[in-house]
Design a protein around this motif. Structure first.
Motif, mmCIF file in Angstrom:
data_model
loop_
_atom_site.group_PDB
_atom_site.id
_atom_site.type_symbol
_atom_site.label_atom_id
_atom_site.label_comp_id
_atom_site.label_asym_id
_atom_site.label_seq_id
_atom_site.Cartn_x
_atom_site.Cartn_y
_atom_site.Cartn_z
ATOM 1 N N HIS A 18 51.941 81.657 10.697
ATOM 2 C CA HIS A 18 52.213 80.312 11.195
ATOM 3 C C HIS A 18 52.197 79.334 10.027
ATOM 4 O O HIS A 18 51.223 79.284 9.262
ATOM 5 N N LEU A 19 53.272 78.576 9.867
ATOM 6 C CA LEU A 19 53.326 77.493 8.897
ATOM 7 C C LEU A 19 53.689 76.215 9.629
ATOM 8 O O LEU A 19 54.507 76.242 10.559
ATOM 9 N N ASP A 20 53.112 75.096 9.212
ATOM 10 C CA ASP A 20 53.468 73.826 9.829
ATOM 11 C C ASP A 20 54.845 73.385 9.322
ATOM 12 O O ASP A 20 55.480 74.069 8.499
ATOM 13 N N ALA A 21 55.317 72.239 9.801
ATOM 14 C CA ALA A 21 56.659 71.773 9.456
ATOM 15 C C ALA A 21 56.835 71.617 7.948
ATOM 16 O O ALA A 21 57.898 71.946 7.395
ATOM 17 N N THR A 22 55.800 71.138 7.285
ATOM 18 C CA THR A 22 55.884 70.969 5.828
ATOM 19 C C THR A 22 56.010 72.327 5.135
ATOM 20 O O THR A 22 56.797 72.479 4.185
ATOM 21 N N GLY A 23 55.265 73.316 5.620
ATOM 22 C CA GLY A 23 55.352 74.653 5.048
ATOM 23 C C GLY A 23 56.731 75.259 5.217
ATOM 24 O O GLY A 23 57.270 75.878 4.291
ATOM 25 N N ILE A 24 57.329 75.086 6.405
ATOM 26 C CA ILE A 24 58.683 75.581 6.649
ATOM 27 C C ILE A 24 59.675 74.879 5.734
ATOM 28 O O ILE A 24 60.577 75.509 5.160
ATOM 29 N N ASP A 25 59.509 73.573 5.578
ATOM 30 C CA ASP A 25 60.404 72.815 4.695
ATOM 31 C C ASP A 25 60.339 73.335 3.264
ATOM 32 O O ASP A 25 61.368 73.436 2.579
ATOM 33 N N LEU A 26 59.144 73.674 2.810
ATOM 34 C CA LEU A 26 58.995 74.182 1.446
ATOM 35 C C LEU A 26 59.680 75.536 1.274
ATOM 36 O O LEU A 26 60.330 75.791 0.252
ATOM 37 N N VAL A 27 59.535 76.418 2.285
ATOM 38 C CA VAL A 27 60.242 77.705 2.239
ATOM 39 C C VAL A 27 61.749 77.476 2.152
ATOM 40 O O VAL A 27 62.454 78.111 1.354
ATOM 41 N N ALA A 28 62.256 76.555 2.964
ATOM 42 C CA ALA A 28 63.695 76.273 2.985
ATOM 43 C C ALA A 28 64.165 75.666 1.665
ATOM 44 O O ALA A 28 65.222 76.045 1.138
ATOM 45 N N LEU A 29 63.400 74.732 1.125
ATOM 46 C CA LEU A 29 63.787 74.087 -0.129
ATOM 47 C C LEU A 29 63.826 75.080 -1.283
ATOM 48 O O LEU A 29 64.746 75.059 -2.108
ATOM 49 N N ARG A 30 62.838 75.970 -1.338
ATOM 50 C CA ARG A 30 62.856 76.997 -2.390
ATOM 51 C C ARG A 30 64.053 77.918 -2.215
ATOM 52 O O ARG A 30 64.716 78.288 -3.194
ATOM 53 N N ALA A 31 64.337 78.303 -0.957
ATOM 54 C CA ALA A 31 65.481 79.175 -0.698
ATOM 55 C C ALA A 31 66.786 78.510 -1.136
ATOM 56 O O ALA A 31 67.672 79.162 -1.705
ATOM 57 N N GLU A 32 66.925 77.213 -0.876
ATOM 58 C CA GLU A 32 68.119 76.480 -1.314
ATOM 59 C C GLU A 32 68.223 76.489 -2.839
ATOM 60 O O GLU A 32 69.315 76.662 -3.398
#
Length: 229
Positions: free
Chosen positions: A63-77
């Motif tokens: 489980h990751l909060d919204a900020t954690g998900i955003d960080l995963v997405a930003l790194r992937a980008e």
């Protein structure tokens, strides 16, 4: 006969699937998370980056909060941009298909890619000026499967010359894009490595654009054919 073709850039025109997958898996690994390729293809392929990241984190059992998900997405980008910066290939048959189609119908792009990435790929392909409208993730407030990206494309097309949704055909590589097109009553062809349970939600399916023309795709859609090998 259709008057307009609207393409997802990634997966339909450019062969970016492996780069997207590897970028997300690398980003997950930075947080000690992992999913396998089958899980990725079933739940993440063809979705906008944040939605793919959210699905992948859930599959990884964390489980990751919204900020954690955003960080995963930003790194992937960021990892994705690094990869395509070294070059990207067109999908099979795309060069000939676009050359044929551009002489017959209006062309546009509705993509989950960023404006920067889309511009880079279009420049590499020598397609500057080929597409009448280009809608990227930077243009839409909500991403596919929302109707927003296609509504923007329809508005931009209408500013030049009105085209009814029934005269437009979308070409998409995943469930989010198919749903987005259908939300504005645009028929859709699924293209590429689309899982069968997603491909059947489109009006037709082709494994690639190789050997196809605007007319052949229109015939598949009009016959209601869902799959052609």
């Amino acid at each position: 006969m259709y008057e307009v073709l609207l393409f997802e850039l990634e997966g339909v025109l450019a062969d970016t699937g492996a780069a997207r997958r590897d970028a997300l898996m690398r980003s997950l690994a930075d947080d000690g998370l992992a999913i396998d390729r089958e899980q990725y293809e079933d739940a993440c392929a063809g979705f906008p980056v944040r939605e793919a990241a959210q699905a992948a984190v859930a599959l990884a059992g964390r489980h990751l909060d919204a900020t954690g998900i955003d960080l995963v997405a930003l790194r992937a980008e960021r990892y994705f941009a690094e990869t395509i910066g070294r070059g990207v290939s067109l999908a099979p048959g795309v060069g000939d298909f676009i050359e044929h189609a551009a002489a017959r119908v209006r062309l546009g792009i509705v993509t989950r890619a960023s404006r920067r990435d889309a511009g880079f790929v279009l420049g590499l392909a020598g397609w500057d000026g080929v597409f009448e409208v280009v809608v990227t993730s930077d243009d839409a407030h909500t991403q596919k499967p929302s109707a927003d990206p296609y509504e923007i494309a329809l508005d931009r097309l209408a500013r030049r010359r009105l085209s009814r949704p029934s005269s437009i055909l979308a070409l998409e590589d995943g469930p989010a894009g198919i749903l987005s097109a259908r939300a504005v009553k645009i028929r859709c062809v699924a293209v590429g490595k689309v899982p069968a349970h997603h491909a059947v939600t489109a009006d037709a399916y082709v494994p690639s654009l190789e050997g196809h023309t605007v007319e052949s795709l229109a015939n598949l859609v009009e016959r209601g054919q869902e799959r052609v090998s």
